[in-house]
Write a protein that holds these residues in place. Structure first.
Motif, PDB file in Angstrom:
ATOM      1  N   VAL A  98       0.856  -1.183   0.000  1.00  0.00           N
ATOM      2  CA  VAL A  98       0.000   0.000   0.000  1.00  0.00           C
ATOM      3  C   VAL A  98       0.890   1.230   0.000  1.00  0.00           C
ATOM      4  CG1 VAL A  98      -1.906   1.196   1.149  1.00  0.00           C
ATOM      5  CG2 VAL A  98      -1.668  -1.300   1.379  1.00  0.00           C
ATOM      6  N   THR A  99       0.703   2.100  -1.006  1.00  0.00           N
ATOM      7  CA  THR A  99       1.562   3.277  -1.116  1.00  0.00           C
ATOM      8  C   THR A  99       0.762   4.427  -1.736  1.00  0.00           C
ATOM      9  OG1 THR A  99       3.746   4.012  -1.836  1.00  0.00           O
ATOM     10  CG2 THR A  99       2.513   2.658  -3.407  1.00  0.00           C
ATOM     11  N   ASP A 100       1.434   5.559  -1.999  1.00  0.00           N
ATOM     12  CA  ASP A 100       0.716   6.698  -2.583  1.00  0.00           C
ATOM     13  C   ASP A 100       1.234   6.994  -3.984  1.00  0.00           C
ATOM     14  OD1 ASP A 100       2.922   8.721  -2.415  1.00  0.00           O
ATOM     15  OD2 ASP A 100       2.724   8.286  -0.275  1.00  0.00           O
ATOM     16  N   SER A 101       0.678   8.029  -4.602  1.00  0.00           N
ATOM     17  CA  SER A 101       0.921   8.291  -6.028  1.00  0.00           C
ATOM     18  C   SER A 101       2.400   8.492  -6.360  1.00  0.00           C
ATOM     19  CB  SER A 101       0.133   9.509  -6.486  1.00  0.00           C
ATOM     20  OG  SER A 101       0.562  10.648  -5.744  1.00  0.00           O
ATOM     21  N   ARG A 102       3.192   8.973  -5.372  1.00  0.00           N
ATOM     22  CA  ARG A 102       4.615   9.190  -5.654  1.00  0.00           C
ATOM     23  C   ARG A 102       5.327   7.890  -5.994  1.00  0.00           C
ATOM     24  NH1 ARG A 102       6.630  11.287  -0.118  1.00  0.00           N
ATOM     25  NH2 ARG A 102       4.977   9.851   0.487  1.00  0.00           N
ATOM     26  N   TYR A 103       4.804   6.793  -5.466  1.00  0.00           N
ATOM     27  CA  TYR A 103       5.562   5.544  -5.517  1.00  0.00           C
ATOM     28  C   TYR A 103       4.911   4.416  -6.324  1.00  0.00           C
ATOM     29  CZ  TYR A 103       8.649   7.259  -1.801  1.00  0.00           C
ATOM     30  OH  TYR A 103       9.570   7.951  -1.065  1.00  0.00           O
ATOM     31  N   VAL A 104       3.734   4.686  -6.898  1.00  0.00           N
ATOM     32  CA  VAL A 104       3.023   3.574  -7.545  1.00  0.00           C
ATOM     33  C   VAL A 104       3.865   2.944  -8.665  1.00  0.00           C
ATOM     34  CG1 VAL A 104       1.007   2.991  -8.959  1.00  0.00           C
ATOM     35  CG2 VAL A 104       0.732   4.372  -6.890  1.00  0.00           C
ATOM     36  N   GLU A 105       4.436   3.784  -9.523  1.00  0.00           N
ATOM     37  CA  GLU A 105       5.210   3.256 -10.655  1.00  0.00           C
ATOM     38  C   GLU A 105       6.458   2.507 -10.153  1.00  0.00           C
ATOM     39  OE1 GLU A 105       6.677   6.203 -13.368  1.00  0.00           O
ATOM     40  OE2 GLU A 105       7.543   4.685 -14.714  1.00  0.00           O
ATOM     41  N   GLN A 106       7.162   3.153  -9.214  1.00  0.00           N
ATOM     42  CA  GLN A 106       8.383   2.552  -8.646  1.00  0.00           C
ATOM     43  C   GLN A 106       8.082   1.205  -7.974  1.00  0.00           C
ATOM     44  OE1 GLN A 106      10.444   5.242  -5.991  1.00  0.00           O
ATOM     45  NE2 GLN A 106      11.479   3.558  -4.946  1.00  0.00           N
ATOM     46  N   ALA A 107       6.975   1.174  -7.234  1.00  0.00           N
ATOM     47  CA  ALA A 107       6.615  -0.070  -6.528  1.00  0.00           C
ATOM     48  C   ALA A 107       6.345  -1.186  -7.523  1.00  0.00           C
ATOM     49  CB  ALA A 107       5.407   0.168  -5.628  1.00  0.00           C
ATOM     50  N   GLY A 108       5.695  -0.839  -8.636  1.00  0.00           N
ATOM     51  CA  GLY A 108       5.412  -1.836  -9.669  1.00  0.00           C
ATOM     52  C   GLY A 108       6.700  -2.426 -10.224  1.00  0.00           C
ATOM     53  N   GLN A 109       7.707  -1.576 -10.367  1.00  0.00           N
ATOM     54  CA  GLN A 109       8.986  -2.056 -10.920  1.00  0.00           C
ATOM     55  C   GLN A 109       9.795  -2.845  -9.895  1.00  0.00           C
ATOM     56  OE1 GLN A 109      10.691   1.694 -12.042  1.00  0.00           O
ATOM     57  NE2 GLN A 109       9.448   1.890 -13.896  1.00  0.00           N
ATOM     58  N   GLN A 110       9.846  -2.318  -8.656  1.00  0.00           N
ATOM     59  CA  GLN A 110      10.752  -2.914  -7.667  1.00  0.00           C
ATOM     60  C   GLN A 110      10.145  -4.106  -6.924  1.00  0.00           C
ATOM     61  OE1 GLN A 110      11.720   0.601  -5.313  1.00  0.00           O
ATOM     62  NE2 GLN A 110      13.602   0.937  -6.489  1.00  0.00           N
ATOM     63  N   ALA A 111       8.815  -4.175  -6.904  1.00  0.00           N
ATOM     64  CA  ALA A 111       8.164  -5.244  -6.122  1.00  0.00           C
ATOM     65  C   ALA A 111       7.191  -6.022  -7.001  1.00  0.00           C
ATOM     66  CB  ALA A 111       7.453  -4.637  -4.912  1.00  0.00           C
ATOM     67  N   PRO A 112       7.723  -6.710  -8.035  1.00  0.00           N
ATOM     68  CA  PRO A 112       6.826  -7.365  -8.998  1.00  0.00           C
ATOM     69  C   PRO A 112       5.965  -8.476  -8.394  1.00  0.00           C
ATOM     70  CG  PRO A 112       9.126  -7.995  -9.391  1.00  0.00           C
ATOM     71  CD  PRO A 112       9.147  -6.891  -8.381  1.00  0.00           C
ATOM     72  N   LEU A 113       6.334  -8.989  -7.243  1.00  0.00           N
ATOM     73  CA  LEU A 113       5.536 -10.066  -6.643  1.00  0.00           C
ATOM     74  C   LEU A 113       4.390  -9.518  -5.796  1.00  0.00           C
ATOM     75  CD1 LEU A 113       8.324 -12.596  -5.590  1.00  0.00           C
ATOM     76  CD2 LEU A 113       6.978 -12.511  -7.690  1.00  0.00           C
ATOM     77  N   PHE A 114       4.312  -8.199  -5.698  1.00  0.00           N
ATOM     78  CA  PHE A 114       3.276  -7.585  -4.857  1.00  0.00           C
ATOM     79  C   PHE A 114       2.200  -6.915  -5.697  1.00  0.00           C
ATOM     80  CE2 PHE A 114       4.592  -7.536  -0.322  1.00  0.00           C
ATOM     81  CZ  PHE A 114       5.713  -8.345  -0.452  1.00  0.00           C
ATOM     82  N   GLU A 115       0.980  -6.966  -5.176  1.00  0.00           N
ATOM     83  CA  GLU A 115      -0.112  -6.202  -5.762  1.00  0.00           C
ATOM     84  C   GLU A 115      -0.023  -4.801  -5.169  1.00  0.00           C
ATOM     85  OE1 GLU A 115      -4.907  -6.292  -5.178  1.00  0.00           O
ATOM     86  OE2 GLU A 115      -3.861  -8.235  -5.198  1.00  0.00           O
ATOM     87  N   VAL A 116       0.165  -3.790  -6.026  1.00  0.00           N
ATOM     88  CA  VAL A 116       0.332  -2.426  -5.534  1.00  0.00           C
ATOM     89  C   VAL A 116      -1.039  -1.766  -5.367  1.00  0.00           C
ATOM     90  CG1 VAL A 116       1.348  -0.166  -6.010  1.00  0.00           C
ATOM     91  CG2 VAL A 116       2.596  -2.257  -6.641  1.00  0.00           C
ATOM     92  N   VAL A 117      -1.287  -1.259  -4.160  1.00  0.00           N
ATOM     93  CA  VAL A 117      -2.561  -0.611  -3.850  1.00  0.00           C
ATOM     94  C   VAL A 117      -2.293   0.859  -3.582  1.00  0.00           C
ATOM     95  CG1 VAL A 117      -4.516  -0.547  -2.232  1.00  0.00           C
ATOM     96  CG2 VAL A 117      -3.428  -2.750  -2.810  1.00  0.00           C
ATOM     97  N   LYS A 118      -2.980   1.740  -4.305  1.00  0.00           N
ATOM     98  CA  LYS A 118      -2.743   3.183  -4.138  1.00  0.00           C
ATOM     99  C   LYS A 118      -3.704   3.752  -3.104  1.00  0.00           C
ATOM    100  CE  LYS A 118      -3.306   7.298  -6.931  1.00  0.00           C
ATOM    101  NZ  LYS A 118      -3.506   7.734  -8.316  1.00  0.00           N
ATOM    102  N   GLN A 119      -3.143   4.487  -2.141  1.00  0.00           N
ATOM    103  CA  GLN A 119      -4.006   5.128  -1.138  1.00  0.00           C
ATOM    104  C   GLN A 119      -4.062   6.623  -1.430  1.00  0.00           C
ATOM    105  OE1 GLN A 119      -3.208   7.447   1.301  1.00  0.00           O
ATOM    106  NE2 GLN A 119      -0.971   7.328   1.527  1.00  0.00           N
ATOM    107  N   GLU A 120      -5.258   7.199  -1.220  1.00  0.00           N
ATOM    108  CA  GLU A 120      -5.394   8.646  -1.442  1.00  0.00           C
ATOM    109  C   GLU A 120      -5.897   9.374  -0.219  1.00  0.00           C
ATOM    110  OE1 GLU A 120      -7.668   8.211  -5.094  1.00  0.00           O
ATOM    111  OE2 GLU A 120      -6.016   9.100  -6.227  1.00  0.00           O
TER     112      GLU A 120
END
Ligand code: ZN
Ligand code: ZN
Length: 359
Positions: free
Chosen positions: A52-74
């Motif tokens: 779970v992260t915010d808009s600053r990190y969504v793209e980065q999280a997708g690249q660095q943590a491919p085994l995780f489902e990235v959830v954006k919090q607002e």
């Protein structure tokens, strides 16, 4: 690697009868997912892995943590994390007791009303034994620190300040690929050498003084830690003798490091050596600590160490010191890899007494 690390986390879920773990310690985001941002949490269940992260990190999280489902919090990290835990049907959730601030815990406990949120887990133990890739990052961080030491020897001279020495070391390491200093660089000269954690000041270095430098590099998130003490000019008899005694204790402890021995026994070897030389009362701290994604990790080498058996792949520092108020002091430290047969120092700078002359 990450799949194996997740397996170890899930073993804790089973052991503690938890449906999910909430992971928020910064280095654990990195260790368990690969993600290197902050202000985020991981939610691990038996079958799911969420980041779970915010808009600053969504793209980065997708690249660095491919085994995780990235959830954006607002609307807030904890609110989103609580929503996720509810929608996953979790009844009993564990958290990191040494990483979740009380205020955040209280907030989360309120948001999770009706769900068990009392089990504090310690995940640090899962990363005491390093994988090959981690060891090679630490090895690189040690090489960078060694090269900075070689470089600073040509820079040290009477009349420069401790801060200039620290800046030189840090700049050198940065140029060699270090992400940041391992910790606030320690440079303690002359009488300040009796301060085990004497961070660099504006004090000028004077001819004849010992200069203790304790610093390290960070490579791919992994730390190194080295201390060397040099003499600014020719050492006097007492400096030479005490330096020799500390080095003897450091080498004796290095010879005692191997898989199977306890953290207390290695500390005792250094302590016994300093005792024989009448200096043990000036050695107040433990002999060493482990390091990795953090500069201070378990296991410790100390009289209070809880480590009964060092294991191959662990890292420890070997750093005896002598601190005499009014006189000064010194410390010699290596980062050491524990192997089946012994301890391999990963910091390799010379430990013979270096007397910087003619500068
Ligand atoms: Zn150190
Ligand atoms: Zn250290």
């Amino acid at each position: 690697m990450i799949p194996d690390r997740l397996k170890r986390l899930r073993a804790i879920l089973e052991e503690k009868k938890l449906d999910a773990l909430l992971v928020n310690k910064l280095v654990h985001l990195h260790y368990f997912s690969g993600f290197r941002g902050d202000d985020s949490v991981l939610i691990i269940t038996g079958s799911k892995a969420l980041l779970v992260t915010d808009s600053r990190y969504v793209e980065q999280a997708g690249q660095q943590a491919p085994l995780f489902e990235v959830v954006k919090q607002e609307e807030g990290l904890w609110k989103k994390a609580a929503e996720c835990l509810r929608s996953l049907g979790c009844r009993n959730v564990g958290f990191e007791g040494d990483a979740l601030y009380y205020n955040d815990y209280a907030r989360m406990a309120g948001l999770l009303e009706g769900i068990g949120f009392r089990e504090a887990v310690d995940l640090g133990a899962l990363r005491q034994v390093k994988e090959a890739e981690e060891i090679s990052s630490i090895r690189r961080a040690c090489e960078i620190a060694d090269r900075a030491f070689e470089d600073v020897l040509g820079f040290l001279r009477p009349g420069i300040s401790e801060i200039e020495v620290a800046a030189h070391l840090e700049n050198c390491m940065r140029q060699l690929g270090s992400e940041e200093p391992s910790f606030t660089t320690i440079v303690a000269s002359g009488e300040r050498g009796s301060l085990p954690h004497g961070i660099a000041t504006e004090k000028l270095i004077v001819a004849g003084e010992f200069v203790t430098m304790d610093y390290g590099a960070v490579y791919q998130g992994y730390h190194s830690d080295i201390t060397r003490t040099v003499c600014m000019g020719t050492a006097d008899g007492r400096q030479r003798e005490i330096y020799g005694n500390v080095l003897k204790a450091q080498l004796a402890a290095l010879g005692a490091i191997r898989a199977g021995v306890s953290g207390r026994s290695v500390d005792q070897v250094a302590r016994d050596s300093l005792e024989r030389d009448g200096l043990v009362q000036y050695f107040g701290h433990g002999l060493g600590h482990s390091l990795g994604l953090e500069i201070h990790e378990e296991p410790r080498l100390s009289p209070h160490s809880k480590c009964e058996q060092l294991e191959p792949g662990m890292l420890v520092t070997d750093e005896p010191g002598v601190y005499i108020p009014g006189w000064g002091g010194l410390r010699i430290e290596d980062t050491v890899l524990v192997t089946e047969t012994g301890g391999e120092p990963l910091t390799r700078s010379s430990k013979q007494l270096i007397e910087l002359k003619g500068q």
